[in-house]
Design a protein around this motif. Structure first.
Motif, PDB file in Angstrom:
ATOM      1  N   SER A 175      13.585  -2.563  -0.252  1.00 18.10           N
ATOM      2  CA  SER A 175      12.411  -3.161  -0.151  1.00 18.10           C
ATOM      3  C   SER A 175      12.072  -3.860   1.243  1.00 18.10           C
ATOM      4  O   SER A 175      10.938  -3.594   1.733  1.00 18.10           O
ATOM      5  CB  SER A 175      12.020  -4.026  -1.413  1.00 18.10           C
ATOM      6  OG  SER A 175      12.771  -5.435  -0.956  1.00 18.10           O
ATOM      7  N   SER A 176      13.039  -4.201   1.890  1.00 19.09           N
ATOM      8  CA  SER A 176      12.967  -4.932   3.188  1.00 19.09           C
ATOM      9  C   SER A 176      14.026  -4.335   3.910  1.00 19.09           C
ATOM     10  O   SER A 176      15.312  -4.792   3.748  1.00 19.09           O
ATOM     11  CB  SER A 176      12.937  -6.239   3.110  1.00 19.09           C
ATOM     12  OG  SER A 176      12.808  -6.987   4.440  1.00 19.09           O
TER      13      SER A 176
ATOM     14  N   GLU B 194       8.194   4.399  -2.444  1.00 16.67           N
ATOM     15  CA  GLU B 194       6.974   3.523  -2.866  1.00 16.67           C
ATOM     16  C   GLU B 194       7.615   1.959  -2.975  1.00 16.67           C
ATOM     17  O   GLU B 194       6.494   1.019  -3.083  1.00 16.67           O
ATOM     18  CB  GLU B 194       6.129   3.900  -4.166  1.00 16.67           C
ATOM     19  CG  GLU B 194       7.131   3.760  -5.471  1.00 16.67           C
ATOM     20  CD  GLU B 194       6.332   4.141  -6.670  1.00 16.67           C
ATOM     21  OE1 GLU B 194       6.779   3.529  -7.635  1.00 16.67           O
ATOM     22  OE2 GLU B 194       5.437   4.852  -6.515  1.00 16.67           O
ATOM     23  N   ASN B 195       8.776   1.869  -2.886  1.00 11.66           N
ATOM     24  CA  ASN B 195       9.251   0.355  -3.061  1.00 11.66           C
ATOM     25  C   ASN B 195       9.569  -0.350  -1.620  1.00 11.66           C
ATOM     26  O   ASN B 195       9.507  -1.358  -1.864  1.00 11.66           O
ATOM     27  CB  ASN B 195      10.624   0.512  -4.051  1.00 11.66           C
ATOM     28  CG  ASN B 195      10.934  -0.939  -4.321  1.00 11.66           C
ATOM     29  OD1 ASN B 195      10.102  -1.505  -5.238  1.00 11.66           O
ATOM     30  ND2 ASN B 195      12.079  -1.610  -3.863  1.00 11.66           N
ATOM     31  N   THR B 196       9.532   0.533  -0.670  1.00 10.30           N
ATOM     32  CA  THR B 196       9.828   0.138   0.591  1.00 10.30           C
ATOM     33  C   THR B 196       8.549  -0.626   1.412  1.00 10.30           C
ATOM     34  O   THR B 196       7.325   0.010   1.501  1.00 10.30           O
ATOM     35  CB  THR B 196      10.252   1.027   1.758  1.00 10.30           C
ATOM     36  OG1 THR B 196      11.586   1.652   1.225  1.00 10.30           O
ATOM     37  CG2 THR B 196      10.506   0.428   3.018  1.00 10.30           C
ATOM     38  N   ARG B 197       8.541  -2.014   1.446  1.00 12.45           N
ATOM     39  CA  ARG B 197       7.685  -2.784   2.092  1.00 12.45           C
ATOM     40  C   ARG B 197       7.594  -3.174   3.631  1.00 12.45           C
ATOM     41  O   ARG B 197       6.564  -3.286   4.132  1.00 12.45           O
ATOM     42  CB  ARG B 197       7.287  -3.993   1.145  1.00 12.45           C
ATOM     43  CG  ARG B 197       6.763  -3.721  -0.256  1.00 12.45           C
ATOM     44  CD  ARG B 197       5.663  -3.188  -0.224  1.00 12.45           C
ATOM     45  NE  ARG B 197       4.955  -2.987  -1.541  1.00 12.45           N
ATOM     46  CZ  ARG B 197       5.498  -1.938  -2.513  1.00 12.45           C
ATOM     47  NH1 ARG B 197       6.030  -1.005  -1.801  1.00 12.45           N
ATOM     48  NH2 ARG B 197       4.799  -2.106  -3.772  1.00 12.45           N
ATOM     49  N   LYS B 198       8.857  -3.176   4.110  1.00 12.61           N
ATOM     50  CA  LYS B 198       9.156  -3.791   5.384  1.00 12.61           C
ATOM     51  C   LYS B 198      10.113  -2.954   6.172  1.00 12.61           C
ATOM     52  O   LYS B 198      11.104  -2.815   5.445  1.00 12.61           O
ATOM     53  CB  LYS B 198       9.510  -5.398   5.349  1.00 12.61           C
ATOM     54  CG  LYS B 198       9.572  -5.802   6.809  1.00 12.61           C
ATOM     55  CD  LYS B 198      10.063  -7.317   6.588  1.00 12.61           C
ATOM     56  CE  LYS B 198      10.491  -8.018   8.129  1.00 12.61           C
ATOM     57  NZ  LYS B 198      10.787  -9.388   8.149  1.00 12.61           N
TER      58      LYS B 198
ATOM     59  N   PHE C  51       3.597   3.067   1.382  1.00 17.10           N
ATOM     60  CA  PHE C  51       3.438   1.769   0.840  1.00 17.10           C
ATOM     61  C   PHE C  51       3.927   0.601   1.821  1.00 17.10           C
ATOM     62  O   PHE C  51       3.635  -0.569   1.467  1.00 17.10           O
ATOM     63  CB  PHE C  51       4.029   1.381  -0.693  1.00 17.10           C
ATOM     64  CG  PHE C  51       3.483   2.050  -1.602  1.00 17.10           C
ATOM     65  CD1 PHE C  51       2.438   1.502  -2.538  1.00 17.10           C
ATOM     66  CD2 PHE C  51       3.574   3.593  -1.978  1.00 17.10           C
ATOM     67  CE1 PHE C  51       1.874   2.102  -3.635  1.00 17.10           C
ATOM     68  CE2 PHE C  51       2.844   4.277  -3.143  1.00 17.10           C
ATOM     69  CZ  PHE C  51       2.279   3.555  -3.679  1.00 17.10           C
ATOM     70  N   LEU C  52       4.200   1.013   2.771  1.00 17.20           N
ATOM     71  CA  LEU C  52       4.429   0.301   3.777  1.00 17.20           C
ATOM     72  C   LEU C  52       3.645  -0.908   4.276  1.00 17.20           C
ATOM     73  O   LEU C  52       2.565  -0.700   4.647  1.00 17.20           O
ATOM     74  CB  LEU C  52       5.284   0.909   5.053  1.00 17.20           C
ATOM     75  CG  LEU C  52       6.174   0.192   6.087  1.00 17.20           C
ATOM     76  CD1 LEU C  52       7.502   0.035   5.266  1.00 17.20           C
ATOM     77  CD2 LEU C  52       6.556   1.227   7.358  1.00 17.20           C
ATOM     78  N   GLU C  53       4.087  -2.313   4.227  1.00 16.10           N
ATOM     79  CA  GLU C  53       3.315  -3.221   4.794  1.00 16.10           C
ATOM     80  C   GLU C  53       3.538  -3.982   6.138  1.00 16.10           C
ATOM     81  O   GLU C  53       2.871  -4.604   6.868  1.00 16.10           O
ATOM     82  CB  GLU C  53       3.263  -4.307   3.557  1.00 16.10           C
ATOM     83  CG  GLU C  53       2.672  -3.946   2.324  1.00 16.10           C
ATOM     84  CD  GLU C  53       2.797  -5.015   1.411  1.00 16.10           C
ATOM     85  OE1 GLU C  53       3.187  -6.030   1.488  1.00 16.10           O
ATOM     86  OE2 GLU C  53       2.468  -4.831  -0.135  1.00 16.10           O
ATOM     87  N   SER C  54       4.866  -3.522   6.498  1.00 17.17           N
ATOM     88  CA  SER C  54       5.097  -4.201   7.956  1.00 17.17           C
ATOM     89  C   SER C  54       6.085  -3.220   8.353  1.00 17.17           C
ATOM     90  O   SER C  54       6.986  -2.496   8.110  1.00 17.17           O
ATOM     91  CB  SER C  54       5.956  -5.609   7.677  1.00 17.17           C
ATOM     92  OG  SER C  54       6.424  -6.107   8.895  1.00 17.17           O
TER      93      SER C  54
ATOM     94  N   ARG D 120      -1.497   0.573   3.753  1.00 14.45           N
ATOM     95  CA  ARG D 120      -1.463  -1.015   3.492  1.00 14.45           C
ATOM     96  C   ARG D 120      -0.780  -1.543   4.449  1.00 14.45           C
ATOM     97  O   ARG D 120      -0.507  -2.754   4.324  1.00 14.45           O
ATOM     98  CB  ARG D 120      -0.529  -0.931   2.157  1.00 14.45           C
ATOM     99  CG  ARG D 120      -1.053  -0.125   0.939  1.00 14.45           C
ATOM    100  CD  ARG D 120      -0.302  -0.428  -0.275  1.00 14.45           C
ATOM    101  NE  ARG D 120      -0.922   0.488  -1.506  1.00 14.45           N
ATOM    102  CZ  ARG D 120      -0.508   0.029  -2.646  1.00 14.45           C
ATOM    103  NH1 ARG D 120       0.258  -1.105  -2.926  1.00 14.45           N
ATOM    104  NH2 ARG D 120      -1.123   0.700  -3.566  1.00 14.45           N
TER     105      ARG D 120
END
Length: 318
Positions: free
Chosen positions: A49-50, A82-86, A120-123, A157
């Motif tokens: 996820s990060s 879809e789980n990776t955010r950063k 779904f990346l946010e950073s 996102r």
């Protein structure tokens, strides 16, 4: 003494296991992932996820192996997209002048193929170190290495974005690929472009919620007008801040509250101009050019209504 009953730990709900595993360090998660297939599925979702990757490049080891292994792992685990955010990728060269740049093109291709799947990346932070050169894309056009990586990526996102590489004098400027990418990130709030030293032309409707920017003066002068930027950090030389671009930085939709000039050597003349154009600044970071400061007095620096800039009076004559 009565024996303790056997507890079927793996039978706990996934939500509880996820909460428990979220408190573990990455090394512990790697051990948990080897316990069972069930544990592995849950632990991997936390580990991926990060992502933070740091590669040191040299003539004897010119490839960013950590980055390449991560790309290969992600492409084999489509259920984690879809789980990776950063995502943070940073490359550093042992000898910045060493001839290893061209060998990085395959690695940039791998990152590009992986990045476009992380919707779904946010950073996102990409600092590609010595990979600061022009690349011929499959379409035949020439673009900057950073643009080669982010081309065709759509990250709706994305909220935090930092893109750059080692500064190399004479490298061709960024092309239109970067503005097109930024225009496709409507949720972006924080942007850093440390090596983009030319105007950045975006449509007026692009990135409407941008609240902070770090970059060169010319880029800031074209990006800030009409956007609610309240935190600005400038890079480069203080001579890059001119009478032409400084007034345009004041045309933000909301008053600028935070100004960071610590990345450049600032002379008192610039501080005087800043105090005139930014009366709403509440916090200022600055690194003075001492060689020039000794020849000037600060009596011309105005105090803002909230006391953001401190007046420094000329000492009385003996």
């Amino acid at each position: 003494m009565a024996a303790m009953p056997n507890v079927a730990f793996p039978c706990l709900p996934n939500e509880i296991l996820l909460t428990i595993f979220s408190c573990c360090y990455p090394n512990t998660l790697a051990i948990i992932a080897r316990v069972s297939h069930h544990f592995r599925c849950i632990a991997e979702r936390i580990m991926y996820s990060s992502i933070s990757l740091n590669d040191t490049l040299s003539e004897s080891s010119p490839q960013p192996w950590r980055t390449l292994r991560w790309c290969d792992s992600m492409l084999r685990r489509s259920y984690l997209f879809e789980n990776t955010r950063k995502l943070q990728i940073r490359w550093h060269a042992v000898n910045p002048g060493s001839p290893i740049s061209n060998s990085l093109i395959p690695a940039c291709t791998e990152i590009s193929q992986t990045l476009r799947l992380l919707t779904f990346l946010e950073s996102l932070e990409l600092f590609l170190g010595p990979a600061n050169f022009m690349v011929h894309a499959p379409t035949g056009s020439e673009m900057h290495t950073i643009e080669y990586v982010i081309r065709d990526s759509h990250l709706p996102r994305l909220r935090h974005c930092s893109l750059g590489a080692d500064y190399i004098k004479g490298v061709q400027h960024y092309t239109s690929v970067l503005p097109v990418f930024l225009a496709s990130t409507p949720a972006l709030r924080h942007l850093k472009l440390p090596d983009h030293h030319t105007p950045l032309h975006l449509p007026p409707w692009a990135i409407p919620d941008l609240s902070s920017f770090r970059g060169a003066a010319d880029a800031a002068a074209t990006l800030l007008p009409g956007r609610p930027v309240q935190a600005l950090a400038l890079v480069g030389q203080d001579s890059d801040v001119t009478r032409e671009n400084l007034p345009r930085m004041t045309l933000t939709a909301l008053p600028l509250r935070y100004l960071d000039l610590s990345a450049m050597s600032v002379r008192p003349a610039l501080l005087k101009n800043v105090s005139t154009h930014f009366p709403t600044v509440q916090r200022l970071r600055v690194r003075l050019a001492l060689r020039h400061t000794l020849h000037y007095a600060f009596s011309g620096i105005l105090e803002t209504p909230r006391g953001a800039l401190i007046r420094s009076e000329r000492p009385p004559s003996p």
